[in-house]
Design a protein around this motif. Structure first.
Motif, short mmCIF file in Angstrom:
data_model
loop_
_atom_site.label_atom_id
_atom_site.label_comp_id
_atom_site.label_asym_id
_atom_site.label_seq_id
_atom_site.Cartn_x
_atom_site.Cartn_y
_atom_site.Cartn_z
N PHE A 1 -45.60 -13.56 40.71
CA PHE A 1 -45.54 -12.87 39.41
C PHE A 1 -44.59 -11.69 39.44
O PHE A 1 -43.96 -11.36 38.44
CB PHE A 1 -46.93 -12.41 38.98
CG PHE A 1 -47.82 -13.54 38.56
CD1 PHE A 1 -47.51 -14.30 37.46
CD2 PHE A 1 -48.96 -13.84 39.27
CE1 PHE A 1 -48.31 -15.35 37.06
CE2 PHE A 1 -49.77 -14.89 38.89
CZ PHE A 1 -49.46 -15.65 37.79
N GLY A 2 -44.46 -11.05 40.58
CA GLY A 2 -43.52 -9.93 40.69
C GLY A 2 -42.09 -10.37 40.53
O GLY A 2 -41.30 -9.72 39.83
N LEU A 3 -41.73 -11.49 41.14
CA LEU A 3 -40.37 -11.99 41.02
C LEU A 3 -40.08 -12.51 39.61
O LEU A 3 -38.98 -12.31 39.10
CB LEU A 3 -40.13 -13.09 42.06
CG LEU A 3 -40.15 -12.62 43.51
CD1 LEU A 3 -40.00 -13.80 44.45
CD2 LEU A 3 -39.08 -11.59 43.76
N ILE A 4 -41.06 -13.15 38.99
CA ILE A 4 -40.86 -13.59 37.60
C ILE A 4 -40.72 -12.38 36.68
O ILE A 4 -39.94 -12.40 35.73
CB ILE A 4 -42.02 -14.51 37.16
CG1 ILE A 4 -41.95 -15.83 37.91
CG2 ILE A 4 -41.97 -14.78 35.66
CD1 ILE A 4 -43.08 -16.76 37.62
N GLY A 5 -41.45 -11.32 36.97
CA GLY A 5 -41.34 -10.10 36.18
C GLY A 5 -39.97 -9.45 36.30
O GLY A 5 -39.43 -8.91 35.33
N ILE A 6 -39.39 -9.49 37.49
CA ILE A 6 -38.04 -8.96 37.68
C ILE A 6 -37.04 -9.77 36.85
O ILE A 6 -36.16 -9.21 36.20
CB ILE A 6 -37.66 -8.97 39.18
CG1 ILE A 6 -38.53 -7.98 39.95
CG2 ILE A 6 -36.19 -8.62 39.36
CD1 ILE A 6 -38.38 -8.10 41.45
N VAL A 7 -37.20 -11.08 36.86
CA VAL A 7 -36.32 -11.94 36.08
C VAL A 7 -36.50 -11.69 34.58
O VAL A 7 -35.51 -11.60 33.83
CB VAL A 7 -36.56 -13.43 36.43
CG1 VAL A 7 -35.81 -14.35 35.48
CG2 VAL A 7 -36.15 -13.71 37.86
N ALA A 8 -37.74 -11.53 34.14
CA ALA A 8 -38.00 -11.29 32.71
C ALA A 8 -37.40 -9.96 32.26
O ALA A 8 -36.78 -9.88 31.20
CB ALA A 8 -39.50 -11.31 32.44
N ALA A 9 -37.58 -8.91 33.06
CA ALA A 9 -37.00 -7.61 32.71
C ALA A 9 -35.48 -7.67 32.74
O ALA A 9 -34.81 -7.09 31.87
CB ALA A 9 -37.50 -6.54 33.66
N GLY A 10 -34.92 -8.40 33.69
CA GLY A 10 -33.47 -8.55 33.75
C GLY A 10 -32.92 -9.31 32.56
O GLY A 10 -31.88 -8.95 32.01
N VAL A 11 -33.61 -10.37 32.16
CA VAL A 11 -33.16 -11.14 30.99
C VAL A 11 -33.22 -10.27 29.75
O VAL A 11 -32.31 -10.31 28.91
CB VAL A 11 -34.01 -12.42 30.82
CG1 VAL A 11 -33.81 -13.05 29.46
CG2 VAL A 11 -33.67 -13.41 31.91
N TYR A 12 -34.27 -9.48 29.62
CA TYR A 12 -34.36 -8.61 28.44
C TYR A 12 -33.23 -7.59 28.44
O TYR A 12 -32.57 -7.39 27.42
CB TYR A 12 -35.71 -7.89 28.38
CG TYR A 12 -35.78 -6.94 27.21
CD1 TYR A 12 -36.04 -7.42 25.94
CD2 TYR A 12 -35.52 -5.59 27.36
CE1 TYR A 12 -36.06 -6.58 24.85
CE2 TYR A 12 -35.54 -4.73 26.28
CZ TYR A 12 -35.81 -5.23 25.02
OH TYR A 12 -35.82 -4.39 23.94
N LEU A 13 -33.00 -6.94 29.58
CA LEU A 13 -32.01 -5.86 29.62
C LEU A 13 -30.58 -6.38 29.53
O LEU A 13 -29.71 -5.70 28.99
CB LEU A 13 -32.19 -5.03 30.90
CG LEU A 13 -33.46 -4.19 30.95
CD1 LEU A 13 -33.60 -3.54 32.31
CD2 LEU A 13 -33.46 -3.14 29.85
N VAL A 14 -30.32 -7.58 30.04
CA VAL A 14 -28.95 -8.09 30.07
C VAL A 14 -28.62 -8.94 28.84
O VAL A 14 -27.50 -8.90 28.34
CB VAL A 14 -28.71 -8.89 31.37
CG1 VAL A 14 -27.38 -9.60 31.36
CG2 VAL A 14 -28.80 -7.97 32.56
N ASP A 15 -29.60 -9.69 28.34
CA ASP A 15 -29.33 -10.61 27.24
C ASP A 15 -29.86 -10.11 25.90
O ASP A 15 -29.12 -10.03 24.92
CB ASP A 15 -29.94 -11.98 27.56
CG ASP A 15 -29.68 -12.98 26.45
OD1 ASP A 15 -28.55 -13.02 25.94
OD2 ASP A 15 -30.61 -13.71 26.09
N ALA A 16 -31.13 -9.77 25.84
CA ALA A 16 -31.75 -9.44 24.56
C ALA A 16 -31.37 -8.04 24.07
O ALA A 16 -31.10 -7.85 22.89
CB ALA A 16 -33.26 -9.57 24.66
N ARG A 17 -31.36 -7.08 24.95
CA ARG A 17 -31.10 -5.69 24.53
C ARG A 17 -29.73 -5.51 23.89
O ARG A 17 -29.62 -4.87 22.83
CB ARG A 17 -31.28 -4.75 25.70
CG ARG A 17 -31.17 -3.30 25.32
CD ARG A 17 -31.55 -2.41 26.49
NE ARG A 17 -31.53 -1.02 26.09
CZ ARG A 17 -30.74 -0.12 26.65
NH1 ARG A 17 -29.96 -0.45 27.65
NH2 ARG A 17 -30.77 1.13 26.23
N PRO A 18 -28.63 -6.04 24.48
CA PRO A 18 -27.35 -5.90 23.78
C PRO A 18 -27.32 -6.60 22.42
O PRO A 18 -26.72 -6.10 21.47
CB PRO A 18 -26.35 -6.55 24.74
CG PRO A 18 -26.98 -6.44 26.07
CD PRO A 18 -28.45 -6.58 25.82
#
Length: 117
Positions: free
Chosen positions: A76-93
């Motif tokens: 779950f920790g690694l999936i959480g890192i991926v989810a936060a990365g996807v949000y910050l790199v893809d969704a946030r911009p």
């Protein structure tokens, strides 16, 4: 006796470099969660991304799993890192562009062409 310059002496309160990485990953997840929580709901629809409750639920679940589970190297920790990365790199911009805050920064739009009289 002279204290050696070890990691524990240089950074008191941290057990080792893995603990520092844990705090960095937790900070990354918290930044993504706070950013998603404070964005208006309509911006998510305008950017054609996952809904605001969806992002907040995903990011909060994985942030809480890191806090209470204690490790970031778990599944779950690694999936959480991926989810936060996807949000910050893809969704946030995309959300920033949909809300009118593109690359101009701080919501200031630059005028092009001659100034009106």
């Amino acid at each position: 006796m002279l204290a050696l310059a070890t990691f524990q002496n240089l950074f008191p309160g941290f057990i080792g470099p893995i603990n520092v990485i844990w705090w960095i990953v937790l900070g990354l997840k918290l930044v993504a969660l706070v950013d998603a929580a404070f964005r208006p709901r309509a911006v998510f629809v305008a950017a054609d991304k996952l809904t605001k409750p969806g992002w907040v639920l995903i990011l909060s679940a994985f942030t809480l799993s890191q806090i209470f589970q204690g490790g970031w190297l778990s599944f779950f920790g690694l999936i959480g890192i991926v989810a936060a990365g996807v949000y910050l790199v893809d969704a946030r911009p995309a959300l920033r562009a949909a809300s009118g805050r593109g690359r101009g920064g701080w919501g200031i739009r630059r005028r092009r062409g001659p100034r009106p009289l």
